[in-house]
Structure formats: C-alpha cells, structure tokens
Design an enzyme around this catalytic site. Structure first.
Site, PDB file in Angstrom:
ATOM      1  N   GLY A   1      25.080   8.776 -30.644  1.00 35.40           N
ATOM      2  CA  GLY A   1      24.690   9.591 -29.499  1.00 35.40           C
ATOM      3  C   GLY A   1      25.105   8.976 -28.181  1.00 35.40           C
ATOM      4  O   GLY A   1      25.310   9.691 -27.188  1.00 35.40           O
ATOM      5  N   ALA A   2      25.247   7.653 -28.138  1.00 30.63           N
ATOM      6  CA  ALA A   2      25.657   6.991 -26.901  1.00 30.63           C
ATOM      7  C   ALA A   2      27.073   7.401 -26.497  1.00 30.63           C
ATOM      8  O   ALA A   2      27.403   7.426 -25.317  1.00 30.63           O
ATOM      9  CB  ALA A   2      25.561   5.478 -27.069  1.00 30.63           C
TER      10      ALA A   2
ATOM     11  N   GLY B   1       0.821  -1.209   0.000  1.00 27.90           N
ATOM     12  CA  GLY B   1       0.000   0.000   0.000  1.00 27.90           C
ATOM     13  C   GLY B   1       0.850   1.251   0.000  1.00 27.90           C
ATOM     14  O   GLY B   1       1.932   1.308  -0.589  1.00 27.90           O
ATOM     15  N   GLY B   2       0.372   2.264   0.714  1.00 24.43           N
ATOM     16  CA  GLY B   2       1.087   3.534   0.777  1.00 24.43           C
ATOM     17  C   GLY B   2       2.456   3.417   1.411  1.00 24.43           C
ATOM     18  O   GLY B   2       3.328   4.260   1.171  1.00 24.43           O
TER      19      GLY B   2
END
Length: 577
Positions: free
Chosen positions: A475-476, A239-240
């Site tokens: 780009g790497a 849960g939270g």
C-alpha cells in the site's frame, strides 16, 4: 544575490553561527551595533523631548496656534521616544541577560536594511483596572511591534512581541495590532512572520485579553492557504497562546530560550505529580524531535533570523502562482549525475542516505529541510530546479528502512498540503518497504494517520513527479504519489522493485507447502523484483537511468508549468484528522 542587512556583516563576527547561547555581553554588543547611541532618529526624539521639558518650565499654557502646535510636536517626539525605548534600558539589559535580543533588534536583523515600516507605534491599551491607567503604564506600542518591510527585496509583514513591555502579554490592543497587520497581508498577498516572546494573556484585562486571542486565532484560520504564516518562538509561549502558532504553516524555535506548552511544569506537578523542567516539557528539543510541533530549531536569535531570511527565498508571497520566486538558472539542467549510479545499493537490505540523492539532483545541492530531526524516515524540504522552487518528499532508508509510520505520514501529509496550497510542484523519491508493523503503531492509529498522506497526495493538484529509486512495496507504493493518485510523471530506476511485498515474504505465502522455496524465490524475484511489469502496465511512464534524472525532471517541470486541474466542487473535503 540576496540583500543582507548591513549589520549582519558585523554581527557574524560577534555571534558564531553555532553558538549555543548568547551571553549578556554578546547581546549588548549586538544591541549597540543595531541601535548605537548616535542613532539620528533617537537623537531627534530626545532633543524634541528635552525641548518639551524646557517649554513646560518656561511656559504655563500655550496661547497662540504656533505654540500649541510646537507643544504637540514636542509631546509627539516624547511619545515616539517612549515607544522606541520600549520597557527601558533596565528591562532591555535583563532581556539580553537571558540570551535574547529585543523585539526591535530582531526586526532590524530580519528585514533588509532600513526597509521596515512600523504601523501603530503610538497605539496603547485602554485598560483602567489595577492602576493600568497611570501614565507610566501607558507605554506606546503596547508590547508588540507590527509593520511591513522587505526580505531579499520581497514584501513581508511581521509582528514582534516585546517582552520588555508587560512581559509581552497580549491585551485587547495588542491583539488588534496583530489582526490589523494580518488583514493587510491578506489584502496585498504577502507572508506574515510572527516573532513570539510573550508571557501570555494580560491578566489585568481579563476577558478582553481572551477575546483578543480568539480574534487572532480567527485571522490565522482566515489566512491559512492564502498567505504563508511563519511563527518563530523566541521566548515563552504558554497556555492558550500556543494555538496561534499551532495554526500557522511553519514553526521554528530558539534553543535554550524558547518553550511552548499548554500547562506549565507547576500545573503538571500538581495534577500528575510529575517533576519536569520547562525545557523538557516544551523546549526546542522536545518539539523538534519528539512532539513534532516545531519544524526546526536554531542555537540563537541571530541564527534563527538568518534562517528565516533564507527560507523566504523559497516561498511564494501568497497562493497566487505568479508570486513563486525564480532565481537565475545557474546550474545546468542537463547536468549528468554519475554518482547516482553508485549511491543506491543493489541489495535492497543495505541502507543509504536519500539526502545524498536529493543533493545530487537539485540546484547546487541546496535544500532547506523541514522537520529534519523528526520522523527521519521521510525527508521533506524546499529546493530549486532550474532556479524555481520545488517541494521534496522522500523516503529515507537510513532510518527504519524508509518505512512509513505514524510520524512520517503526518509529517509528509502536512508538507504536501502546504505545497499544494501555495502552488509549489512536488518531487517524490520512493524507496519504501511498506508501513511500519507493530502494536504501538496500530494502537496509535496508523490506519487513520497513514490515510492522511494518501489523502494529501490524492487531493493535491500541483505538478507531481515521482521517481522510484528502489523498493515500492504494498500500500505504501500507492500512497507515495503513484500514478493512480493522479501523478503526472512517474519513473523508475532499473534498481526499482514494484510489488506487493518482497520476494521472500511473497514466496512464503504463495508456496507455503512447497519444499523448493529458494528456487521459487529466485523465480519471483526475476519476475517482480524489477520495474518492468509496472512499465508494461503504464504505472510508470518509463524506466530511466539515474544519471539522467535531473534532466528529465527539469524538462517535465517545464511542461507542467501550465498544468490546470481542479478537484470536484464541494464545500471542503474531510481529511481523516
């Protein structure tokens, strides 16, 4: 040599390092080692508590100041005994039967012998609803043990949730104790380790419990980048409650006994009609291999706590550079690495394990890998050079040829930002053919996710040393701590190739209508399949022999020790989350 709790030497014989799960007899043995019945502290509390009962029979009302004080001391001893015994022997046995240690046993194993000092051991909840105000439900400590101690003789704060008290559920008081210890950690500049084992919010307290969670979340945010925050999930976390560990720096889990999920199997079944077990939905294997929520897992509580002690040896106490740990330099910085001349194949299409390269470079081949089972195409971890901590980021050609994909970019970016926040120098080893192509990657947002790693490196101001071992394409090349992203020292091995793409692909585009592609490919390779052009442009500072890499990196780290660089003033940057 690091200080080890005296009980470790015995417990190593009780629980093998790779034991899959601890059975009840094993855990009871550990408990008896850590908290023997002859424990002088317990004996004292029991004696004074027994005295309280005797006095209650023989004395109606205390009349003199001495009697009043004596009665209070006896009552205090009884309350301390209740706090020490937590939920009682029956619940402790049940905890052991699940293959788990108790909260107090975990703390005893985590910290140096007799160094832990508990804070607020007598604090209890104030709830009066649903019978919670009855004396038997007012258990001192309220399901969490908080305090500070020493790990390898260095100050660390800790909270350990006690599943034997109301299932470790979080109440308003429970949250206040956690917040108090986090405030103290930030004031003095020391790490916080959370040992999570909780059934969630305490239903009887309603919104007070939810408010307590929010208070803890705020402290997690306040402490982020100030002191290291480490979460060890040693039981349920649902849960939270999952969002507090999620905002800490590092998350570790125990196999078979821990799980994390926002909604449990029952809710999943109701909403989606899917049948799934707790282990498959949120177990250690799921979060270390598939989701990437957790950074590593261990076979049992003892192995996990031992690993935390080792990890703390690499981490600074806070974002103060002076708190970085330093060991004696027992591995010569001039050590030649002849094996590196043979580890990296000349053929760019043959894979190799970058971890072998890393172990050759760092002190004594010792690396504490972070997220070893997730996105294996990039390696992240802590190591030492001349006794000082460094962060390692490296493409691993053994998986996906070392391509950067969504998971690798996220993994690398988070690690780089952690190192930057805590002044840990970063060594980057590059062998990357580019970003992984594919429809799934594009649909998953590789543009945005890949930009995280680029952004992290560009924003990073700690010393950055980069070695290109083989491929650095497209780009790497830019993303992996290139000189263009304020890299301090960038080197290439003679085997390196720095280009927009491989020779074959480049030639097929440039000379698509040419009949003699084979010769064109050979010409392109001779011109660009080496680091000479990058060196001529100053994009790498030098072309170095692999065997000299350790010496060069160590010398650069000495030079960069006093580096000072600040980013452009602003409220905060906006990393593409």
């Amino acid at each position: 040599m690091m200080s080890v709790p005296i009980s470790y030497n015995i417990i190593r014989r009780v629980i093998p390092r790779r034991a899959a799960a601890c059975n009840i007899r094993t855990l009871q043995a550990v408990g008896s080692i850590l908290f023997p019945s002859s424990n002088p502290c317990l004996s004292s509390y029991r004696a004074q508590s027994s005295s309280t009962a005797t006095n209650a029979k023989n004395t109606t009302t205390a009349t003199t100041p001495s009697e009043v004080k004596a009665q209070f001391r006896s009552h205090l001893a009884a309350e301390r005994l209740r706090a020490y015994e937590s939920g009682g022997q029956k619940r402790i046995s049940k905890q052991h039967s699940r293959g788990k240690l108790t909260a107090r046993e975990r703390i005893t194993l985590l910290f140096d012998h007799e160094s832990f000092r508990e804070i607020d051991p007598l604090k209890s909840h104030r709830c009066t609803e649903f019978g919670m105000d009855s004396p038997r439900n007012k258990i001192p400590g309220d399901g969490v043990i908080v305090g500070h101690g020493r790990i390898n003789n260095r100050l660390v704060f800790c909270f350990s949730q006690d599943f034997t008290v109301f299932g470790g559920s979080l109440s308003e008081t429970h949250a206040q104790k956690i917040c108090k210890v986090m405030d103290m950690a930030m004031k003095v500049g020391a790490p916080v380790i959370g040992l999570n084992d909780s059934g969630g919010a305490r239903i009887q307290e309603g919104v007070d419990s939810l408010g307590g969670y929010a208070d803890v979340f705020q402290k997690n945010v306040d402490a982020s980048g100030v002191v290291p925050q480490i979460s060890v999930i040693m039981g349920p976390c649902a849960g939270g409650a999952v969002y507090s560990p999620a905002m800490t720096d590092l998350i570790f889990m125990v196999e078979s006994t821990s799980y994390m999920f926002v909604t449990g199997p029952e809710v999943v079944k109701t909403v989606t009609n899917e049948d799934v077990t707790k282990e498959d939905l949120g177990g250690a294997s799921t979060h270390t291999k598939t989701s990437g929520v957790a950074h590593a897992s261990y076979p049992n509580d003892v192995a996990a706590l031992r690993a935390m002690r080792r990890l703390m040896d690499f981490l600074p106490l806070s974002n103060d550079k002076s708190t970085l740990p330093t060991k004696d330099a027992t591995d010569c910085y001039k050590r030649k690495l002849p094996a590196l001349n043979l580890l990296v194949p000349d053929d760019p299409n043959i894979p190799y394990d970058m971890l072998d390269v890393i172990r050759q470079m760092v002190d004594h081949g010792d690396i504490f890998e972070i997220m070893p089972d997730f996105a294996k195409n990039i390696v992240t971890g802590f190591a030492r050079m001349e006794g000082e901590t460094v962060g390692i980021v490296a493409n691993n050609p053994l998986t996906l040829a070392g391509c950067l994909d969504i998971d690798a970019s996220t993994k690398g970016a988070r690690f780089v930002r952690f190192c930057d926040a805590f002044n840990i120098p970063i060594i980057t080893l590059v062998d990357v053919p580019g970003f992984l192509p594919g429809v799934d990657q594009e649909y998953g947002g590789i543009i945005r996710q890949g930009a995280k790693l680029l952004f992290a490196y560009a924003e990073c101001t700690v010393p950055k040393i980069t070695i290109i071992t083989r491929k650095a394409y497209g780009g790497a090349y830019d993303v992996m701590s290139s000189k263009h992203l304020r890299g301090d020292c960038n080197y290439a091995w003679p085997s390196a190739e720095v280009a927009v793409m491989g020779a074959k692909g480049a030639v097929e585009i440039i000379f698509r209508n040419d009949s003699d592609l084979e010769q064109k490919e050979a010409d392109y390779a001779n011109r660009f399949a080496n680091p000479m052009v990058a060196a001529q442009r100053g994009f790498v500072d030098d072309i170095v022999e692999p065997e000299d890499t350790r010496r060069i990196v160590c010398e650069d780290l000495r030079v960069l020790k006093t580096k000072h660089l600040e980013n452009v003033p602003r409220k905060h940057s906006n990393i593409p989350l």
